[in-house]
Design an enzyme around this catalytic site. Structure first.
Site, PDB file in Angstrom:
ATOM      1  N   THR A  61      43.769  46.713  28.987  1.00 21.64           N
ATOM      2  CA  THR A  61      44.245  47.697  29.964  1.00 21.64           C
ATOM      3  C   THR A  61      45.633  48.200  29.249  1.00 21.64           C
ATOM      4  O   THR A  61      46.419  47.331  28.618  1.00 21.64           O
ATOM      5  CB  THR A  61      44.634  47.051  31.303  1.00 21.64           C
ATOM      6  OG1 THR A  61      43.143  46.619  31.640  1.00 21.64           O
ATOM      7  CG2 THR A  61      45.329  47.796  32.129  1.00 21.64           C
ATOM      8  N   ARG A 116      31.186  47.022  38.823  1.00 24.45           N
ATOM      9  CA  ARG A 116      32.193  46.234  38.491  1.00 24.45           C
ATOM     10  C   ARG A 116      33.611  46.678  38.707  1.00 24.45           C
ATOM     11  O   ARG A 116      33.897  47.680  37.878  1.00 24.45           O
ATOM     12  CB  ARG A 116      31.713  45.258  37.268  1.00 24.45           C
ATOM     13  CG  ARG A 116      32.981  44.243  37.028  1.00 24.45           C
ATOM     14  CD  ARG A 116      33.988  44.760  36.116  1.00 24.45           C
ATOM     15  NE  ARG A 116      34.929  43.543  35.611  1.00 24.45           N
ATOM     16  CZ  ARG A 116      35.861  43.787  35.226  1.00 24.45           C
ATOM     17  NH1 ARG A 116      36.360  44.925  34.792  1.00 24.45           N
ATOM     18  NH2 ARG A 116      36.647  42.757  34.630  1.00 24.45           N
ATOM     19  N   VAL A 117      34.320  46.151  39.242  1.00 23.05           N
ATOM     20  CA  VAL A 117      35.911  46.408  39.068  1.00 23.05           C
ATOM     21  C   VAL A 117      36.649  45.238  38.872  1.00 23.05           C
ATOM     22  O   VAL A 117      36.284  44.004  39.628  1.00 23.05           O
ATOM     23  CB  VAL A 117      36.297  47.051  40.669  1.00 23.05           C
ATOM     24  CG1 VAL A 117      37.853  47.108  40.471  1.00 23.05           C
ATOM     25  CG2 VAL A 117      35.522  48.602  40.832  1.00 23.05           C
ATOM     26  N   THR A 152      46.576  42.087  31.681  1.00 22.23           N
ATOM     27  CA  THR A 152      45.297  42.457  30.968  1.00 22.23           C
ATOM     28  C   THR A 152      44.749  41.455  30.457  1.00 22.23           C
ATOM     29  O   THR A 152      44.990  40.104  30.351  1.00 22.23           O
ATOM     30  CB  THR A 152      45.950  43.333  29.667  1.00 22.23           C
ATOM     31  OG1 THR A 152      44.871  43.826  29.008  1.00 22.23           O
ATOM     32  CG2 THR A 152      46.796  42.382  28.667  1.00 22.23           C
ATOM     33  N   GLY A 181      39.439  40.306  33.464  1.00 17.37           N
ATOM     34  CA  GLY A 181      39.996  40.658  34.809  1.00 17.37           C
ATOM     35  C   GLY A 181      39.724  39.374  35.666  1.00 17.37           C
ATOM     36  O   GLY A 181      40.248  38.918  36.798  1.00 17.37           O
TER      37      GLY A 181
HETATM   38  N1  ASP Z   1      41.700  43.633  32.837  1.00 22.92           N
HETATM   39  C1  ASP Z   1      40.961  44.609  32.629  1.00 22.92           C
HETATM   40  C2  ASP Z   1      39.601  44.287  33.617  1.00 22.92           C
HETATM   41  O1  ASP Z   1      39.327  43.293  33.675  1.00 22.92           O
HETATM   42  C3  ASP Z   1      40.561  44.755  31.058  1.00 22.92           C
HETATM   43  C4  ASP Z   1      41.544  44.233  30.460  1.00 22.92           C
HETATM   44  O2  ASP Z   1      42.560  44.434  30.678  1.00 22.92           O
HETATM   45  O3  ASP Z   1      41.276  44.021  29.109  1.00 22.92           O
HETATM   46  O4  ASP Z   1      38.909  45.316  34.068  1.00 22.92           O
END
Ligand code: ASP
Length: 327
Positions: free
Chosen positions: A187, A215-216, A238, A241
């Site tokens: 992210t 998916r969120v 990040t 998640g």
């Molecule tokens: N945290 C984000 C998610 O799970 C992805 C990431 O930051 O790598 O959607």
């Protein structure tokens, strides 16, 4: 007065900071403008496979984006499962500024974006489509199980960045970000504070590669991927998640500072809590940036390779996360 500062996740954070820095203070900007501009820069980079246009699709082949912005508990906004607009961070800001709500998702978020004059865009690119086709060919069992679960895991890390296209990583990606656990997500998370000590945060992502449709993750959920409370501090996460969501990672970091922890202690605490709460797998990674009201900051991660782009009046550099749980 504090020194203005901009902190962004990963090596692409250097470009994010470049875009955000001119907006951080003075008559032409604000911390909110800065974090939005920083995220927008990465969202528009179709060569970046984990944020915005050209992001890794879900396992049905659709790219979906999530983002959030936050100034304080009373001023925050988010957009999730955005499939037809390039700048979810701007939708998140509009949700905060133009509605009494905190979050809009899917069709509703897209209708709202259109109503506010944003232009629809195709988020997929030839490399993202080709990567998905190869991944599905190589994971027929995952395709068949599309709607039922996330098994087997995405495993992009086993077969290369592009789900089997064996496209080499972008030359600008430093070696530590090519480690398997850093490949399938990422992210852009940005924390800012201006010279008057006013903080802001934003984050934007295309989520986990080849996720189950719908998916969120943590990024657009206030308190999970992002939290800002001016008297206590700010944090952005990040990585995987799902590991952040069970412990309210960003909120937890800010609460620790509220109760006296330094940014380093707060970041370390969250990573330890995640480690203690889950069966950590080799592909798991979490990185966290924490900023205190006095402008001090720290970053910690579950595994090596996480870095923070730091911009101040006399610094513009990429710094490795200070504390890592697993070697
Ligand atoms: N945290 C984000 C998610 O799970 C992805 C990431 O930051 O790598 O959607």
């Amino acid at each position: 007065m504090t020194r203005p500062i901009l902190l962004s996740t990963w090596s692409f954070g250097m470009q994010a900071n470049e875009a955000g820095w001119p907006r951080l203070g003075g008559p032409d900007g604000s911390p909110l403008d800065a974090v939005e501009a920083a995220c927008r820069r990465i969202e528009s980079d179709a060569g970046n496979r984990t944020v915005g246009k050209g992001g890794y699709p879900d396992r049905s082949g659709q790219v979906s984006l999530d983002a959030a912005v936050m100034l304080s508990p009373a001023r925050c906004g988010a957009a999730a499962y955005v499939r037809r607009f390039e700048h979810p961070v701007t939708i998140a800001r509009l949700v905060m500024e133009k509605t009494p709500h905190v979050m809009l998702v899917g069709d509703g978020a897209e209708r709202f974006a259109k109503l506010h004059g944003l232009t629809p865009a195709d988020l997929s690119t030839e490399p993202s489509r080709e990567g998905w086709r190869r991944w599905i060919e190589e994971h027929p069992e995952a395709a068949a199980d599309n709607e039922r679960g996330y098994l087997p895991p995405a495993n992009v890390e086993q077969i290369g960045l592009d789900g089997g296209t064996s496209a080499p990583p972008h030359p600008a990606v430093p070696p530590q970000e090519r480690l398997p656990h850093n490949r399938t997500h990422d992210t852009v998370g940005v924390l800012a504070q201006d010279a008057a000590g006013v903080p802001a945060g934003a984050c934007s992502t295309s989520g986990m590669a080849y996720k189950v449709p719908g998916r969120v993750g943590d990024s657009p959920i206030i308190g999970h991927g992002l939290y800002v409370d001016p008297p206590a501090g700010a944090a952005v996460a990040t990585g995987t998640g799902e590991l952040v969501m069970g412990v309210c990672g960003s909120f937890l970091a800010v609460e620790r500072m509220r109760h006296g922890a330094t940014p380093a202690e707060a970041a370390e605490h969250v990573i330890r809590r995640i480690d203690a709460s889950y069966a950590i797998r080799p592909e798991h990674q979490v990185g966290l940036i924490v900023l205190a009201p006095d402008g001090t900051w720290a970053a910690a991660a579950l595994r090596p390779g996480f870095s923070v782009a730091v911009r101040t009046p006399d610094r513009d550099e990429l710094v490795p996360a200070g504390w890592v749980r697993h070697p």
